[in-house]
Design an enzyme around this catalytic site. Structure first.
Site, short mmCIF file in Angstrom:
data_model
loop_
_atom_site.label_atom_id
_atom_site.label_comp_id
_atom_site.label_asym_id
_atom_site.label_seq_id
_atom_site.Cartn_x
_atom_site.Cartn_y
_atom_site.Cartn_z
N LYS A 140 -12.37 -13.38 -14.43
CA LYS A 140 -12.77 -13.69 -15.81
C LYS A 140 -12.24 -15.06 -16.28
O LYS A 140 -12.98 -15.83 -16.88
CB LYS A 140 -12.21 -12.60 -16.74
N CYS A 183 5.47 -6.01 1.48
CA CYS A 183 5.79 -4.60 1.36
C CYS A 183 5.19 -3.79 2.52
O CYS A 183 5.63 -3.95 3.65
CB CYS A 183 5.35 -4.08 0.00
N TYR A 184 4.17 -2.97 2.28
CA TYR A 184 3.57 -2.26 3.42
C TYR A 184 3.10 -3.26 4.47
O TYR A 184 3.21 -3.02 5.68
CB TYR A 184 2.38 -1.40 2.95
N GLY A 190 0.84 -1.20 0.00
CA GLY A 190 0.00 0.00 0.00
C GLY A 190 0.86 1.24 0.00
O GLY A 190 2.05 1.17 0.29
N ASP A 226 -19.89 -13.71 -19.89
CA ASP A 226 -20.38 -13.67 -18.51
C ASP A 226 -21.86 -14.02 -18.41
O ASP A 226 -22.25 -14.88 -17.61
CB ASP A 226 -20.14 -12.28 -17.89
N HIS A 279 7.43 -7.63 -3.99
CA HIS A 279 6.10 -8.05 -4.42
C HIS A 279 6.17 -9.38 -5.18
O HIS A 279 6.46 -9.39 -6.38
CB HIS A 279 5.49 -6.98 -5.35
N GLU A 309 3.82 -11.14 -6.24
CA GLU A 309 2.67 -11.36 -7.12
C GLU A 309 2.85 -10.80 -8.52
O GLU A 309 2.08 -11.10 -9.42
CB GLU A 309 1.39 -10.77 -6.50
#
Ligand code: XMP
Length: 520
Positions: free
Chosen positions: A376, A86-87, A59, A234, A177, A179
């Site tokens: 998705k 991180c944060y 963040g 969808d 990070h 991710e």
């Protein structure tokens, strides 16, 4: 909160731009997780959610600042593994007795390399290809003293505490990070974390299908459900799933506004009515929409007219269905996640999107949203699980206002017919060259301009068109697709030769931003 039961991981969001990516990495590992903004995570929430593990996201704030975001203390006494990123790492250290500082030379943005310490941490098992591993850093503050109980397991030149852990309590903290794409082996770290937390990988689309069907039956009882079917992925997957759950209690309404692509309306009706035997109302309202759009050339006016008519028409048909109490919508998880905003204030409307939002309140209907928990790609996987044809599931997105926004300026039937023909040839070319699945979206735009040409010995004075093809991950940003000159030449020749009314073709090479994907 979720309708179905699985092992659950809670991601507490502190406003990082990439929090959604954490969820995606975990879902790819068959772990069910939800993102919740830190403000909503109270002791009571935590107890009710009952996570098997918690991740604290990154963040933009500084833990040193007064009033900066915190998770509840109970996250650390709940008895489950916690991973701070991180944060998240800094807030963890700060709350558990370590120290965080900001100051000159502590910020680090971009690529860095983490080296493991002598003692190896299970979280890092199988992660280091060699003696160091590439990671992505993006931090202003840094940890200057780790909390009691923690040890260092990885360092980088600017982050001496790049990886730390309190192994006894199963608390892990990383400065980088894992991710993002730029931490190439990051998924392995998540895999090790969820293994340490004892997840069984029970989040699969097969199981989801069974549980969602149960949940729909329970929610709907013996009442009737209506579903707006657009032919997009969808709404199609939502309709198939609900149909499996409640069969005849579902009625789909397919509104043909006259702005669909060549053969599209027949395809959708054939598939759902004939193939799946669903109750389907084919609302042919072309005259109404095209009539009201006549003479309109302003993009927002066109969108507003279509949006309003769509709701009116849908409501008209829905009123004919006796005892309808529920409206089904194909809402996805990214639409549900409440993001943490530190900037405040509303964002600028670039285009007013067309959907059936607002309908349920207007009509007094309750919502059935069986895809609310899915990304998705998971919706596509569920669609395959439900037997929808691969060609259907892989279709490029198509906007609600349809060809109206691919026909800049005034819409006429003549232009729409020309556009349909040209678009069909373009897509045929893309399929023939095996490029369809590499492209996020491809379409033709008919331009509001006629140009002079020569065909045979005659002068022509016909419309010009633009071809558009982009790559994108989520439609938020996009790059033009780098077709070969041969492909472009061959396609332009086919369109100009085969479509009466077009005598010039251009290729749109604008990225987004600064352009948008659609022309209006
Ligand atoms: P833009 O043109 O804003 O489009 O870059 C981003 C993505 O959104 C689609 N799009 C829409 N989809 N209703 C929709 O359902 C709309 O009104 C609408 N406008 C744009 C567009 O096709 C692209 O995939």
């Amino acid at each position: 909160m979720t309708q179905t039961s699985h092992d659950r991981l809670l991601i507490i969001d502190f406003g990082s731009q990439v929090t959604q990516l954490i969820a995606r990495r975990l879902r790819e590992l068959n772990v069910y997780c939800e993102i919740h903004p830190f403000q909503n995570v109270t002791d009571a929430f935590l107890a009710e959610f009952s996570p098997k593990a918690v991740i604290l996201s990154g963040g933009p704030a500084s833990v040193i600042d007064e009033g900066s975001p915190r998770p509840p203390e109970s996250v650390f006494t709940f008895g489950v593994p916690v991973l701070g990123i991180c944060y998240g790492q800094q807030v963890m250290m700060h709350m558990l007795g370590g120290k965080v500082e900001s100051g000159h030379g502590t910020a680090e943005f971009g690529r860095a390399y983490v080296t493991p310490t002598e003692t190896r941490l299970p979280l890092l098992e199988g992660w280091f290809a060699e003696d160091k591993e590439q990671v992505w850093m993006s931090h202003g503050d840094h940890v200057s003293a780790i909390a009691p109980g923690f040890e260092v397991f990885g360092t980088s030149p600017n982050a001496p505490y790049a990886v730390t852990a309190d192994v006894a309590r199963n608390f892990y903290a990383v400065q980088f990070h894992p991710e993002v794409h730029h931490t190439p082996n990051g998924a392995k770290l998540y895999e090790n974390f969820i293994q340490a937390a004892g997840f069984t990988g029970d989040w699969t689309m097969g199981l989801y299908r069974e549980q969602a069907i149960e949940a729909i039956r329970e929610q709907v009882g013996d009442k009737q459900v209506i579903c707006g079917l657009s032919g997009g992925v969808d709404s199609s997957v939502a309709a198939r799933l609900i149909h499996e759950a409640i069969g005849e209690q579902l009625t789909c309404v397919f509104v043909d506004h006259g702005l669909l692509r060549k053969g599209e309306s027949d395809e959708v009706v054939a598939m759902f009515r004939d193939n799946y035997n669903m109750k389907l109302i084919h609302a042919d309202e072309q005259e109404l929409f095209l009539g009201q759009l006549e003479g309109q050339s302003d993009p927002e006016t066109k969108r507003k007219i279509i949006g309003k008519l769509f709701i009116d028409v849908f409501q008209k048909y829905a009123n004919e269905i006796d005892g309808a109490e529920f409206l089904a919508q194909g809402t996805l998880y990214p639409d549900v996640i409440e993001s943490v905003s530190f900037s405040g204030g509303p964002s600028v409307t670039i285009k007013s999107h067309h959907n059936v939002g607002g309908l349920p309140e207007k009509m007094g209907l309750k919502l059935v949203e069986p895809l609310r928990e899915l990304f998705k790609d998971e919706v596509r996987a569920l669609g395959r699980e439900l037997g929808l044809p691969a060609s259907f599931i892989g279709r490029h997105p198509f906007p609600g206002p349809g060809l109206a926004i691919r026909c800049p300026g005034e819409i006429t039937r003549e232009k729409l017919d020309i556009l349909r023909e040209a678009d069909a040839i373009y897509i045929d070319q893309i399929r023939k060259h095996g490029l369809y699945d590499e492209i996020w979206q491809a379409f033709v735009v008919i331009l509001p301009v006629r140009t002079v040409g020569v065909m045979g010995d005659s002068r022509t004075y016909d419309f010009a068109c633009a071809l558009r093809a982009v790559t994108s991950v989520d439609g938020m940003t996009a790059d033009y697709y780098p077709f070969s000159h041969e492909f472009l030449g061959e396609t332009a020749t086919r369109i100009i030769n085969e479509v009466k009314g077009i005598n010039r073709c251009t290729y749109d090479i604008t990225s987004k931003p600064p352009g948008t994907i659609e022309w209006e």
